[in-house]
Design a protein around this motif. Structure first.
Motif, short mmCIF file in Angstrom:
data_model
loop_
_atom_site.label_atom_id
_atom_site.label_comp_id
_atom_site.label_asym_id
_atom_site.label_seq_id
_atom_site.Cartn_x
_atom_site.Cartn_y
_atom_site.Cartn_z
N ALA A 4 0.59 -1.03 0.42
CA ALA A 4 -0.03 0.06 0.04
C ALA A 4 0.92 1.34 -0.23
O ALA A 4 0.73 1.89 -0.78
N TYR A 5 1.77 1.41 1.25
CA TYR A 5 2.43 2.61 1.24
C TYR A 5 3.48 2.64 0.89
O TYR A 5 4.53 3.33 0.78
N GLN A 6 3.87 1.34 -0.39
CA GLN A 6 5.52 1.37 -0.26
C GLN A 6 5.76 2.08 -1.95
O GLN A 6 4.27 2.31 -2.57
N PRO A 7 7.26 1.99 -2.33
CA PRO A 7 6.86 2.90 -3.86
C PRO A 7 6.36 1.69 -5.10
O PRO A 7 5.66 3.12 -5.94
N ASP A 8 6.12 0.61 -5.10
CA ASP A 8 5.47 -0.41 -5.97
C ASP A 8 4.45 0.18 -5.53
O ASP A 8 2.97 -0.82 -7.04
N GLY A 9 2.86 0.54 -3.83
CA GLY A 9 2.30 0.38 -4.10
C GLY A 9 1.69 1.83 -4.65
O GLY A 9 2.26 2.41 -5.25
N GLU A 10 0.19 1.78 -4.82
CA GLU A 10 -0.60 2.85 -5.11
C GLU A 10 -1.57 3.60 -3.76
O GLU A 10 -2.21 4.58 -4.28
N MET A 11 -1.43 3.40 -2.79
CA MET A 11 -2.20 4.34 -2.17
C MET A 11 -1.49 5.96 -1.45
O MET A 11 -2.54 6.54 -1.97
N ILE A 12 -0.59 6.31 -1.78
CA ILE A 12 -0.20 7.19 -1.70
C ILE A 12 -0.46 8.16 -3.43
O ILE A 12 -1.32 9.48 -2.44
N VAL A 13 -0.38 7.50 -4.03
CA VAL A 13 -1.42 8.41 -5.34
C VAL A 13 -2.81 8.40 -5.28
O VAL A 13 -3.39 9.31 -5.53
N THR A 14 -3.27 7.33 -4.43
CA THR A 14 -4.62 7.58 -4.69
C THR A 14 -5.24 8.70 -4.13
O THR A 14 -5.96 9.34 -4.00
N CYS A 15 -4.58 8.59 -2.54
CA CYS A 15 -5.33 9.82 -1.54
C CYS A 15 -4.28 11.54 -2.27
O CYS A 15 -5.32 12.18 -1.78
N VAL A 16 -3.59 10.95 -3.09
CA VAL A 16 -3.12 12.77 -3.54
C VAL A 16 -3.72 13.09 -4.15
O VAL A 16 -4.03 14.42 -4.30
N LYS A 17 -3.73 11.95 -4.72
CA LYS A 17 -5.32 12.55 -6.44
C LYS A 17 -6.48 12.85 -5.54
O LYS A 17 -7.18 13.60 -6.11
N THR A 18 -7.40 11.95 -4.33
CA THR A 18 -8.50 12.65 -4.07
C THR A 18 -8.37 13.60 -3.24
O THR A 18 -9.49 14.36 -3.66
N ARG A 19 -6.89 14.44 -3.04
CA ARG A 19 -6.96 15.60 -2.03
C ARG A 19 -7.28 16.28 -3.08
O ARG A 19 -7.91 17.53 -3.01
N LEU A 20 -6.63 16.02 -3.95
CA LEU A 20 -6.91 17.24 -4.82
C LEU A 20 -9.13 17.21 -5.81
O LEU A 20 -8.93 18.26 -5.82
#
Ligand code: HEM
Length: 407
Positions: free
Chosen positions: A180-196
Protein backbone atom coordinates in the motif's frame (compact mmCIF):
# COMPACT_ATOMS: atom_id res chain seq x y z
CA UNK A 1 -35.98 21.16 -0.86
CA UNK A 2 -37.56 23.68 -3.22
CA UNK A 3 -38.14 27.14 -1.79
CA UNK A 4 -37.26 26.02 1.69
CA UNK A 5 -33.53 25.95 2.27
CA UNK A 6 -31.98 23.60 4.81
CA UNK A 7 -30.70 26.62 6.72
CA UNK A 8 -34.24 27.99 7.07
CA UNK A 9 -35.55 24.64 8.18
CA UNK A 10 -32.82 24.49 10.76
CA UNK A 11 -33.79 27.94 11.98
CA UNK A 12 -37.42 26.89 12.16
CA UNK A 13 -36.31 23.90 14.22
CA UNK A 14 -38.06 20.59 14.88
CA UNK A 15 -40.11 18.68 12.30
CA UNK A 16 -37.25 16.28 11.64
CA UNK A 17 -39.33 13.16 12.02
CA UNK A 18 -42.11 14.48 9.85
CA UNK A 19 -39.70 15.37 7.05
CA UNK A 20 -38.08 11.96 7.27
CA UNK A 21 -41.44 10.25 7.10
CA UNK A 22 -42.32 12.22 3.99
CA UNK A 23 -39.08 11.11 2.38
CA UNK A 24 -38.00 14.73 2.07
CA UNK A 25 -34.38 15.69 2.51
CA UNK A 26 -34.15 16.05 6.25
CA UNK A 27 -32.23 19.01 7.61
CA UNK A 28 -29.03 17.99 9.31
CA UNK A 29 -29.29 17.72 13.04
CA UNK A 30 -27.85 20.36 15.28
CA UNK A 31 -24.13 19.82 15.53
CA UNK A 32 -22.82 18.36 18.72
CA UNK A 33 -20.18 20.79 19.96
CA UNK A 34 -16.60 19.69 19.31
CA UNK A 35 -15.14 18.63 22.62
CA UNK A 36 -12.86 15.79 21.50
CA UNK A 37 -9.41 16.61 22.80
CA UNK A 38 -6.36 16.75 20.55
CA UNK A 39 -4.56 15.00 23.41
CA UNK A 40 -6.12 11.82 22.02
CA UNK A 41 -4.71 12.46 18.54
CA UNK A 42 -1.73 10.87 16.83
CA UNK A 43 0.39 13.89 17.81
CA UNK A 44 -1.17 14.40 21.24
CA UNK A 45 -1.59 18.15 20.85
CA UNK A 46 -3.51 20.76 18.85
CA UNK A 47 -5.42 24.03 18.91
CA UNK A 48 -8.78 22.31 19.47
CA UNK A 49 -10.62 24.32 16.77
CA UNK A 50 -13.92 22.70 15.68
CA UNK A 51 -12.92 20.98 12.41
CA UNK A 52 -16.30 21.94 10.97
CA UNK A 53 -14.66 25.25 10.12
CA UNK A 54 -11.36 23.86 8.85
CA UNK A 55 -10.88 22.70 5.25
CA UNK A 56 -7.58 22.22 3.37
CA UNK A 57 -5.62 25.46 3.51
CA UNK A 58 -2.94 24.23 1.10
CA UNK A 59 -4.84 22.26 -1.53
CA UNK A 60 -8.01 24.38 -1.76
CA UNK A 61 -6.59 27.67 -3.12
CA UNK A 62 -4.20 25.76 -5.39
CA UNK A 63 -6.91 23.65 -7.05
CA UNK A 64 -9.27 26.65 -7.25
CA UNK A 65 -6.54 28.39 -9.18
CA UNK A 66 -6.01 25.37 -11.48
CA UNK A 67 -9.74 25.36 -12.22
CA UNK A 68 -9.84 29.10 -12.85
CA UNK A 69 -6.78 28.89 -15.12
CA UNK A 70 -8.39 26.06 -17.13
CA UNK A 71 -5.45 23.75 -16.32
CA UNK A 72 -7.46 20.78 -15.03
CA UNK A 73 -7.93 18.74 -18.27
CA UNK A 74 -4.18 18.95 -19.01
CA UNK A 75 -3.28 18.09 -15.41
CA UNK A 76 -5.64 15.08 -15.45
CA UNK A 77 -4.07 13.85 -18.66
CA UNK A 78 -0.58 14.10 -17.18
CA UNK A 79 -1.58 12.53 -13.87
CA UNK A 80 -3.11 9.51 -15.61
CA UNK A 81 0.45 8.21 -16.02
CA UNK A 82 1.29 8.72 -12.33
CA UNK A 83 0.19 5.50 -10.66
CA UNK A 84 2.90 4.24 -8.28
CA UNK A 85 3.95 5.80 -4.98
CA UNK A 86 7.63 5.78 -5.85
CA UNK A 87 7.21 7.12 -9.39
CA UNK A 88 8.50 10.64 -10.14
CA UNK A 89 5.78 13.16 -10.94
CA UNK A 90 5.18 13.53 -14.68
CA UNK A 91 6.99 16.34 -16.46
CA UNK A 92 4.92 19.33 -17.50
CA UNK A 93 2.79 19.82 -14.36
CA UNK A 94 2.26 23.46 -13.33
CA UNK A 95 5.05 24.40 -10.91
CA UNK A 96 2.74 25.27 -7.97
CA UNK A 97 0.96 21.93 -8.29
CA UNK A 98 4.24 20.03 -8.54
CA UNK A 99 5.57 21.71 -5.37
CA UNK A 100 2.41 20.88 -3.48
CA UNK A 101 2.34 17.26 -4.65
CA UNK A 102 5.99 16.71 -3.74
CA UNK A 103 5.14 17.78 -0.19
CA UNK A 104 1.78 16.00 -0.06
CA UNK A 105 3.25 12.64 -1.06
CA UNK A 106 5.60 12.50 1.97
CA UNK A 107 4.56 10.19 4.80
CA UNK A 108 4.58 11.77 8.29
CA UNK A 109 7.38 11.11 10.81
CA UNK A 110 5.08 8.80 12.81
CA UNK A 111 4.57 6.38 9.90
CA UNK A 112 5.60 2.96 11.19
CA UNK A 113 6.84 0.42 8.62
CA UNK A 114 6.55 -2.42 11.12
CA UNK A 115 2.89 -1.70 11.77
CA UNK A 116 2.24 -1.41 8.04
CA UNK A 117 3.74 -4.87 7.53
CA UNK A 118 1.41 -6.23 10.22
CA UNK A 119 -1.53 -4.48 8.53
CA UNK A 120 -0.81 -6.60 5.46
CA UNK A 121 -1.33 -9.72 7.60
CA UNK A 122 -4.61 -8.35 8.87
CA UNK A 123 -5.87 -7.47 5.40
CA UNK A 124 -4.86 -10.85 4.04
CA UNK A 125 -6.69 -12.75 6.77
CA UNK A 126 -9.72 -10.48 6.91
CA UNK A 127 -10.05 -9.59 3.23
CA UNK A 128 -13.42 -11.30 2.66
CA UNK A 129 -15.01 -9.59 5.66
CA UNK A 130 -13.52 -6.25 4.62
CA UNK A 131 -15.17 -6.51 1.20
CA UNK A 132 -18.62 -6.83 2.74
CA UNK A 133 -17.99 -4.26 5.44
CA UNK A 134 -16.50 -1.55 3.21
CA UNK A 135 -19.20 -2.10 0.62
CA UNK A 136 -22.33 -2.58 2.71
CA UNK A 137 -21.55 -1.07 6.11
CA UNK A 138 -19.38 1.91 5.08
CA UNK A 139 -20.74 2.33 1.54
CA UNK A 140 -24.40 2.20 2.53
CA UNK A 141 -23.74 4.31 5.62
CA UNK A 142 -22.37 7.05 3.37
CA UNK A 143 -25.88 7.41 1.90
CA UNK A 144 -27.27 8.37 5.33
CA UNK A 145 -24.51 10.86 6.05
CA UNK A 146 -26.46 13.83 4.67
CA UNK A 147 -23.55 16.11 3.83
CA UNK A 148 -21.68 13.36 2.03
CA UNK A 149 -24.76 12.13 0.15
CA UNK A 150 -25.54 15.67 -1.02
CA UNK A 151 -21.96 16.44 -2.05
CA UNK A 152 -21.70 13.18 -3.96
CA UNK A 153 -25.09 13.57 -5.62
CA UNK A 154 -24.56 17.14 -6.85
CA UNK A 155 -20.90 16.76 -7.90
CA UNK A 156 -19.77 15.59 -11.31
CA UNK A 157 -19.42 11.94 -10.27
CA UNK A 158 -22.98 11.83 -8.90
CA UNK A 159 -24.32 11.37 -12.40
CA UNK A 160 -22.43 8.10 -12.89
CA UNK A 161 -22.50 6.30 -9.58
CA UNK A 162 -21.12 3.05 -10.88
CA UNK A 163 -17.96 4.76 -12.06
CA UNK A 164 -17.74 6.74 -8.84
CA UNK A 165 -18.17 3.71 -6.63
CA UNK A 166 -15.43 1.84 -8.42
CA UNK A 167 -13.14 4.86 -7.98
CA UNK A 168 -13.92 5.05 -4.28
CA UNK A 169 -13.47 1.29 -3.98
CA UNK A 170 -10.00 1.75 -5.41
CA UNK A 171 -8.97 3.41 -2.15
CA UNK A 172 -10.32 0.44 -0.18
CA UNK A 173 -8.42 -1.88 -2.46
CA UNK A 174 -5.17 0.12 -2.37
CA UNK A 175 -5.09 0.51 1.41
CA UNK A 176 -5.47 -3.24 1.82
CA UNK A 177 -2.87 -4.25 -0.74
CA UNK A 178 0.49 -5.78 0.18
CA UNK A 179 2.53 -2.75 -0.81
CA UNK A 180 0.00 0.00 0.00
CA UNK A 181 2.44 2.70 1.13
CA UNK A 182 5.59 1.25 -0.43
CA UNK A 183 7.20 2.63 -3.59
CA UNK A 184 5.55 0.00 -5.82
CA UNK A 185 2.12 0.49 -4.16
CA UNK A 186 -0.61 2.97 -5.09
CA UNK A 187 -2.19 4.24 -1.87
CA UNK A 188 -0.16 7.46 -1.66
CA UNK A 189 -1.02 8.30 -5.27
CA UNK A 190 -4.71 7.55 -4.66
CA UNK A 191 -4.75 9.74 -1.53
CA UNK A 192 -2.95 12.70 -3.10
CA UNK A 193 -5.22 12.59 -6.16
CA UNK A 194 -8.29 12.31 -3.91
CA UNK A 195 -7.06 15.29 -1.90
CA UNK A 196 -7.01 17.27 -5.16
CA UNK A 197 -10.50 15.97 -6.07
CA UNK A 198 -11.91 17.07 -2.70
CA UNK A 199 -10.31 20.51 -3.10
CA UNK A 200 -11.94 20.82 -6.53
CA UNK A 201 -15.32 19.86 -5.08
CA UNK A 202 -14.95 22.59 -2.43
CA UNK A 203 -14.50 25.15 -5.22
CA UNK A 204 -17.13 23.77 -7.61
CA UNK A 205 -20.11 22.80 -5.45
CA UNK A 206 -20.79 26.31 -4.12
CA UNK A 207 -21.29 27.27 -7.78
CA UNK A 208 -24.00 24.60 -8.30
CA UNK A 209 -27.50 26.07 -8.56
CA UNK A 210 -28.73 23.27 -6.27
CA UNK A 211 -26.13 23.74 -3.58
CA UNK A 212 -27.54 26.75 -1.75
CA UNK A 213 -30.90 24.96 -1.62
CA UNK A 214 -29.59 21.90 0.16
CA UNK A 215 -26.29 22.71 1.84
CA UNK A 216 -25.80 23.64 5.44
CA UNK A 217 -22.37 25.15 4.85
CA UNK A 218 -21.32 26.90 1.69
CA UNK A 219 -18.01 25.05 1.46
CA UNK A 220 -18.33 21.25 1.60
CA UNK A 221 -15.97 18.56 2.92
CA UNK A 222 -14.70 20.16 6.12
CA UNK A 223 -12.15 18.33 8.26
CA UNK A 224 -15.06 17.34 10.50
CA UNK A 225 -16.88 15.85 7.50
CA UNK A 226 -13.68 14.02 6.58
CA UNK A 227 -13.54 12.41 10.00
CA UNK A 228 -17.25 11.54 9.87
CA UNK A 229 -16.62 9.59 6.66
CA UNK A 230 -13.41 8.15 8.07
CA UNK A 231 -15.38 6.71 11.00
CA UNK A 232 -17.87 5.16 8.59
CA UNK A 233 -14.86 3.24 7.29
CA UNK A 234 -12.27 1.82 9.75
CA UNK A 235 -14.12 2.61 13.00
CA UNK A 236 -17.34 0.99 11.77
CA UNK A 237 -15.46 -1.97 10.30
CA UNK A 238 -13.60 -2.64 13.55
CA UNK A 239 -16.80 -2.24 15.59
CA UNK A 240 -18.51 -4.88 13.42
CA UNK A 241 -15.60 -7.33 13.51
CA UNK A 242 -15.52 -6.97 17.29
CA UNK A 243 -19.29 -7.48 17.56
CA UNK A 244 -18.96 -10.61 15.40
CA UNK A 245 -16.29 -11.88 17.80
CA UNK A 246 -13.74 -12.28 15.02
CA UNK A 247 -10.50 -12.95 16.90
CA UNK A 248 -8.02 -10.21 16.03
CA UNK A 249 -4.59 -10.06 17.69
CA UNK A 250 -3.99 -6.64 19.31
CA UNK A 251 -1.01 -5.93 17.05
CA UNK A 252 -3.14 -6.50 13.93
CA UNK A 253 -5.95 -4.33 15.21
CA UNK A 254 -3.48 -1.54 15.93
CA UNK A 255 -1.84 -2.03 12.54
CA UNK A 256 -5.17 -1.73 10.70
CA UNK A 257 -5.82 1.50 12.60
CA UNK A 258 -2.36 2.75 11.68
CA UNK A 259 -2.90 2.18 7.96
CA UNK A 260 -6.07 4.31 8.20
CA UNK A 261 -4.42 6.99 10.34
CA UNK A 262 -1.91 7.38 7.54
CA UNK A 263 -4.76 7.36 5.03
CA UNK A 264 -6.43 10.28 6.81
CA UNK A 265 -3.16 12.20 6.94
CA UNK A 266 -2.43 11.62 3.26
CA UNK A 267 -5.97 12.81 2.42
CA UNK A 268 -5.14 16.11 4.10
CA UNK A 269 -6.70 15.63 7.55
CA UNK A 270 -4.76 17.56 10.19
CA UNK A 271 -2.90 15.37 12.65
CA UNK A 272 -4.68 16.88 15.64
CA UNK A 273 -7.98 15.37 14.44
CA UNK A 274 -6.69 11.84 13.78
CA UNK A 275 -7.39 9.51 16.74
CA UNK A 276 -4.39 7.73 18.28
CA UNK A 277 -6.30 4.61 19.40
CA UNK A 278 -9.54 2.73 18.81
CA UNK A 279 -10.84 4.02 22.13
CA UNK A 280 -10.23 7.60 20.98
CA UNK A 281 -11.73 6.78 17.56
CA UNK A 282 -14.89 5.38 19.16
CA UNK A 283 -15.26 8.45 21.38
CA UNK A 284 -14.82 10.80 18.42
CA UNK A 285 -17.25 8.76 16.29
CA UNK A 286 -19.94 8.96 18.99
CA UNK A 287 -19.61 12.72 18.81
CA UNK A 288 -19.36 13.30 15.06
CA UNK A 289 -20.83 10.30 13.23
CA UNK A 290 -23.72 8.85 15.24
CA UNK A 291 -25.69 12.11 15.64
CA UNK A 292 -25.56 13.12 11.97
CA UNK A 293 -27.02 9.97 10.38
CA UNK A 294 -30.29 10.87 8.62
CA UNK A 295 -32.10 10.24 5.35
CA UNK A 296 -32.08 12.60 2.37
CA UNK A 297 -33.89 12.22 -0.95
CA UNK A 298 -30.49 12.18 -2.65
CA UNK A 299 -29.09 9.55 -0.27
CA UNK A 300 -32.06 7.25 -0.88
CA UNK A 301 -31.44 7.48 -4.63
CA UNK A 302 -27.73 6.73 -4.17
CA UNK A 303 -28.51 3.74 -1.93
CA UNK A 304 -30.85 2.34 -4.55
CA UNK A 305 -28.09 2.58 -7.16
CA UNK A 306 -25.68 0.81 -4.79
CA UNK A 307 -28.15 -1.98 -4.11
CA UNK A 308 -28.62 -2.54 -7.83
CA UNK A 309 -24.89 -2.85 -8.45
CA UNK A 310 -24.72 -6.56 -7.79
CA UNK A 311 -27.14 -7.69 -10.46
CA UNK A 312 -24.84 -6.91 -13.38
CA UNK A 313 -21.89 -8.70 -11.79
CA UNK A 314 -23.19 -11.93 -10.35
CA UNK A 315 -25.48 -14.78 -11.26
CA UNK A 316 -28.04 -13.84 -8.65
CA UNK A 317 -26.13 -14.35 -5.45
CA UNK A 318 -25.52 -10.67 -4.81
CA UNK A 319 -28.86 -9.58 -6.14
CA UNK A 320 -30.73 -6.69 -4.63
CA UNK A 321 -32.69 -8.60 -1.93
CA UNK A 322 -29.52 -10.07 -0.46
CA UNK A 323 -27.64 -6.78 -0.50
CA UNK A 324 -30.69 -5.15 1.08
CA UNK A 325 -30.95 -7.81 3.79
CA UNK A 326 -27.24 -7.49 4.54
CA UNK A 327 -27.59 -3.74 4.81
CA UNK A 328 -30.45 -4.15 7.28
CA UNK A 329 -28.44 -6.72 9.22
CA UNK A 330 -25.34 -4.49 9.35
CA UNK A 331 -26.87 -1.06 9.87
CA UNK A 332 -30.17 -1.90 11.61
CA UNK A 333 -33.88 -1.38 10.98
CA UNK A 334 -33.86 2.39 11.37
CA UNK A 335 -31.37 2.97 8.54
CA UNK A 336 -32.99 0.26 6.38
CA UNK A 337 -36.33 2.03 6.77
CA UNK A 338 -34.80 5.40 5.88
CA UNK A 339 -33.33 3.83 2.74
CA UNK A 340 -36.68 2.22 1.87
CA UNK A 341 -35.13 -1.25 1.89
CA UNK A 342 -37.91 -3.87 1.96
CA UNK A 343 -37.94 -6.65 4.55
CA UNK A 344 -36.72 -10.00 3.19
CA UNK A 345 -38.69 -12.97 4.60
CA UNK A 346 -35.91 -15.48 3.93
CA UNK A 347 -32.69 -13.52 4.19
CA UNK A 348 -33.47 -11.33 7.21
CA UNK A 349 -34.10 -14.23 9.62
CA UNK A 350 -31.36 -16.37 8.09
CA UNK A 351 -28.75 -13.69 8.69
CA UNK A 352 -29.97 -13.13 12.24
CA UNK A 353 -29.81 -16.81 13.11
CA UNK A 354 -26.92 -18.16 11.07
CA UNK A 355 -24.34 -15.36 10.70
CA UNK A 356 -22.96 -15.73 14.26
CA UNK A 357 -22.40 -19.52 13.95
CA UNK A 358 -21.02 -19.03 10.42
CA UNK A 359 -18.34 -16.65 11.73
CA UNK A 360 -17.60 -18.97 14.64
CA UNK A 361 -17.12 -21.94 12.30
CA UNK A 362 -15.10 -19.93 9.84
CA UNK A 363 -12.84 -18.69 12.62
CA UNK A 364 -12.39 -22.17 14.05
CA UNK A 365 -14.25 -21.25 17.24
CA UNK A 366 -16.92 -23.91 16.68
CA UNK A 367 -15.90 -27.39 15.59
CA UNK A 368 -18.83 -28.20 13.27
CA UNK A 369 -20.87 -26.12 10.94
CA UNK A 370 -24.28 -25.72 12.53
CA UNK A 371 -25.86 -24.66 9.28
CA UNK A 372 -23.87 -26.10 6.38
CA UNK A 373 -26.15 -24.73 3.67
CA UNK A 374 -26.06 -21.19 5.01
CA UNK A 375 -22.33 -21.54 5.52
CA UNK A 376 -21.81 -22.23 1.84
CA UNK A 377 -24.06 -19.37 0.77
CA UNK A 378 -22.42 -16.92 3.14
CA UNK A 379 -18.95 -17.90 2.06
CA UNK A 380 -19.87 -17.46 -1.58
CA UNK A 381 -21.40 -14.12 -0.70
CA UNK A 382 -18.21 -12.97 1.03
CA UNK A 383 -16.15 -13.98 -1.98
CA UNK A 384 -18.41 -12.19 -4.45
CA UNK A 385 -18.69 -9.07 -2.31
CA UNK A 386 -14.92 -8.85 -1.95
CA UNK A 387 -14.65 -9.08 -5.72
CA UNK A 388 -17.36 -6.52 -6.32
CA UNK A 389 -16.31 -3.92 -3.79
CA UNK A 390 -12.53 -4.30 -3.78
CA UNK A 391 -10.91 -6.22 -6.62
CA UNK A 392 -12.96 -4.66 -9.39
CA UNK A 393 -11.34 -1.35 -8.61
CA UNK A 394 -7.86 -1.95 -9.99
CA UNK A 395 -7.53 -0.20 -13.34
CA UNK A 396 -9.37 2.98 -12.34
CA UNK A 397 -7.91 6.46 -12.70
CA UNK A 398 -9.04 9.12 -10.22
CA UNK A 399 -9.47 12.48 -11.97
CA UNK A 400 -10.05 16.04 -10.79
CA UNK A 401 -13.60 17.12 -11.74
CA UNK A 402 -14.01 20.45 -13.51
CA UNK A 403 -17.81 20.68 -13.40
CA UNK A 404 -20.68 19.75 -11.11
CA UNK A 405 -23.35 17.19 -11.89
CA UNK A 406 -24.87 18.12 -15.22
CA UNK A 407 -28.54 18.53 -14.25
C1 HEM B 1 -14.18 11.82 -4.35
C2 HEM B 1 -12.57 8.96 -0.78
C3 HEM B 1 -14.49 12.04 2.41
C4 HEM B 1 -17.21 13.81 -1.15
C5 HEM B 1 -13.50 10.84 -3.66
C6 HEM B 1 -12.64 9.86 -4.25
C7 HEM B 1 -12.21 9.04 -3.25
C8 HEM B 1 -12.78 9.51 -2.02
C9 HEM B 1 -11.29 7.83 -3.39
C10 HEM B 1 -12.25 9.78 -5.70
C11 HEM B 1 -13.27 9.05 -6.47
C12 HEM B 1 -13.89 9.87 -7.53
O1 HEM B 1 -13.22 10.66 -8.19
O2 HEM B 1 -15.07 9.71 -7.73
C13 HEM B 1 -12.88 9.60 0.41
C14 HEM B 1 -12.42 9.20 1.73
C15 HEM B 1 -12.92 10.10 2.63
C16 HEM B 1 -13.75 11.02 1.87
C17 HEM B 1 -11.55 7.98 2.01
C18 HEM B 1 -12.76 10.19 4.12
C19 HEM B 1 -11.94 9.47 4.83
C20 HEM B 1 -15.44 12.74 1.72
C21 HEM B 1 -16.42 13.63 2.34
C22 HEM B 1 -17.20 14.10 1.34
C23 HEM B 1 -16.71 13.55 0.09
C24 HEM B 1 -16.50 13.91 3.82
C25 HEM B 1 -18.36 15.06 1.39
C26 HEM B 1 -18.88 15.55 2.49
C27 HEM B 1 -16.59 13.47 -2.33
C28 HEM B 1 -16.98 13.97 -3.64
C29 HEM B 1 -16.08 13.42 -4.55
C30 HEM B 1 -15.18 12.58 -3.79
C31 HEM B 1 -18.15 14.91 -3.91
C32 HEM B 1 -15.97 13.70 -6.04
C33 HEM B 1 -16.98 13.07 -6.89
C34 HEM B 1 -16.83 13.55 -8.33
O3 HEM B 1 -16.02 12.99 -9.04
O4 HEM B 1 -17.52 14.44 -8.70
N1 HEM B 1 -13.55 10.61 -2.29
N2 HEM B 1 -13.68 10.70 0.54
N3 HEM B 1 -15.64 12.74 0.37
N4 HEM B 1 -15.50 12.65 -2.47
FE1 HEM B 1 -14.55 11.73 -0.97
Amino acid sequence: MGELSRRNVLKAGGALGALGALGVAAPARAHVPWTWSAKGSVVGTGAGVDPRWVWDAEADPLVASLLDRGDVPRVNELLRTWTKNGQPLPAGLPADLRDFMERARQLPSWADRRKLATAVEFNKKRGPYLGVLYGLASGMMSTVIPKEALAVYYSQGGADMKDRISKTAKLGYDIGSRNAYQPDGEMIVTCVKTRLVHAAVRHLLPQSPHWSEVAEEEIPISQRDMMVTWHSLPTTVMQKLTAWKVPIPAAESEAFLHSWQLGAYMLGVKEEYIPASWAEANTQAEQVLDPVLAPTTEGVKLADILLNLGSSVDGGILSKPILGAFTRFLLGDQIATWLKIPREPIWDPLLKVAWGPFIAVREGLLPFPLAPEAYWLFDEFLRKAALLFLSEARPISIEIPDTNRPS
